[in-house]
Design an enzyme around this catalytic site. Structure first.
Site: not given
Length: 443
Positions: A284, A313, A331
């Site tokens: 993360r 993000e 991601h």
């Protein structure tokens, strides 16, 4: 057979519809209802048809899932007293935003399980779900292979400066091409024999360790909230370190495979890594202070980094974006067709199991619910205050079937075991003596 429309006909009253919308019958027997959020099923049609034959499936249009509309429908009981929510795809079904207390407290008392695609659960308050007696299951296991493969790419990139080489080739500049061709060899290394420090040896972390140990010949070090069984360590020749600082001091490359939380790598902790160390993050974005990382790269203390996840993000840190010593991906660690098929399948299997009286396949909070039964449950709702913490029990990371975790081992940070304990790795929350505590206790 298409799902029955959840909406009242023109000649029926809304109140009457709300009172009876879930009392659908099949052969004279009332059927439970399932609220399906997001796009329709694409891959596991046989399993979906089996579920649809037993339950009434309601799939509202995406326009009704925006937060304000969704809250209104929950308050009005538009979809009645459904027993389960399923979200088979990660890209849709989350239009209402974070599942916090505001949403969860509006769920009907008939709710038994929320099953979602995705390995992480930082978008939903599992603690509050547990307080209301609702099970939560994720797609743990479906993305293990994909994420582990992405980790290998970034590890190789940091040792061999693949970002520098790739960007130089794509620049179409003969000067940049020649410079990369001439300069990269003197600063690149083969990973073999170097140490990979893994923060969180859950199933994702363990899958990475197996691949790296076998393919790259690296030495595996790790830290976690508890040491793994000797048989697990022997499989990848792993060495346990009880604190993050101790691990960092010995890591040529540090890989983050632990849940979202406060930053582990900051201006204070980055100097704990040896000069010239590398960093890879497939967990993360919140785990790294990105500006501190850029400062460490500019100072030469960190030689390279590989990031599949980002702090803000879908926005990428501008200071990172232009660097040739950092490989960046969007991601997409778990982004494969196999992952999508697995996510969808696990959602359907979890709902089918729980509504059929079973334990579920990848339930992450069963233990938390069991603890709360001491304070009293009525119709699936907790009576009294719950602390909302999941225990840090662990699973056997080798329990896989074709890359999909079984009830005895579920990866990427929300791993559970057959008793529903959340283990604190790559998609499970760390509780009690967390890795964050390990850092703070040493600084």
């Amino acid at each position: 057979m298409a799902p029955i429309s959840p909406y009242p006909s023109a000649n029926s009253s809304s109140q009457n519809h709300r009172n009876h919308c879930c009392q659908h019958t099949l052969n004279g027997t009332d059927r439970l209802s399932i609220l399906h959020l997001g796009d329709p099923i694409e891959y596991n049609h046989d399993l979906h048809n089996r579920l649809q034959a037993q339950y009434h499936i309601i799939r509202p249009p995406l326009s009704e899932l925006t937060r304000s509309n969704f809250i209104k429908h929950l308050k009005d009981r538009t979809w009645g007293n459904f027993a389960a929510i399923m979200r088979p795809f990660w890209n849709t079904g989350g239009e209402m935003g974070v599942w916090d207390r505001e949403l969860i407290e509006l769920l009907p008392p008939s709710m038994k399980i929320m099953a979602s695609a995705g390995a992480g659960f930082d978008w939903v308050s599992v603690e509050v779900l547990s307080e209301y007696g609702i099970l939560y299951s994720n797609g743990a296991g479906a993305s293990t292979e994909s994420v582990a493969d992405m980790a290998l790419y970034h590890i190789l990139s940091t040792f061999r400066h693949l970002a520098w080489s790739t960007l130089s080739a794509r620049s179409l500049s003969p000067t940049r091409f020649h410079k990369a061709h001439v300069q990269i060899p003197a600063v690149s290394h083969n990973p073999r024999g170097h140490t990979l420090g893994i923060v969180g040896l859950g199933n994702i972390g363990f899958a990475i360790a197996r691949k790296v140990h076998a393919a790259l010949g690296m030495r595996i070090l790790y830290t976690d909230i508890a040491q793994k069984a000797p048989a697990v360590e022997r499989e990848v020749n792993a060495t346990f370190y009880p604190t993050l600082p101790a691990l960092m001091a010995r890591s040529a490359c540090l890989l983050l495979a632990t849940p979202a939380g406060p930053a582990l790598l900051t201006a204070t902790t980055l100097p704990l890594l040896p000069r010239g160390a590398r960093i890879v993050n497939i967990a993360r974005g919140s785990l790294i202070d990105e500006d501190a990382l850029v400062d460490a790269l500019e100072a030469g203390h960190i030689s390279a980094a590989g990031l599949d996840v980002h702090r803000n993000e879908p926005y990428v840190n501008k200071r990172l974006a232009g660097r040739t010593d950092v490989s960046l991906t969007c991601h997409t660690g778990g982004a494969s067709l196999e992952t999508m098929v697995g996510f969808e399948r696990l959602v359907l299997e979890n709902v089918e199991s729980v509504l059929g009286g079973g334990r579920g396949v990848t339930v992450v909070n069963r233990h938390a619910l069991r603890e709360r039964r001491g304070t009293g449950f009525v119709n699936g709702h907790a009576n009294g205050n719950a602390d909302g913490h999941l225990n840090g029990d662990h699973t056997n990371p080798s329990s896989h079937t074709n890359g999909i975790a079984t009830a005895n081992g579920h990866p990427y940070g929300h791993n559970t075991n057959e008793d529903g304990h959340a283990n604190g790795h790559a998609n499970g929350h760390l509780n009690g003596s967390s890795l964050h505590d390990m850092v703070s206790s040493q600084n």
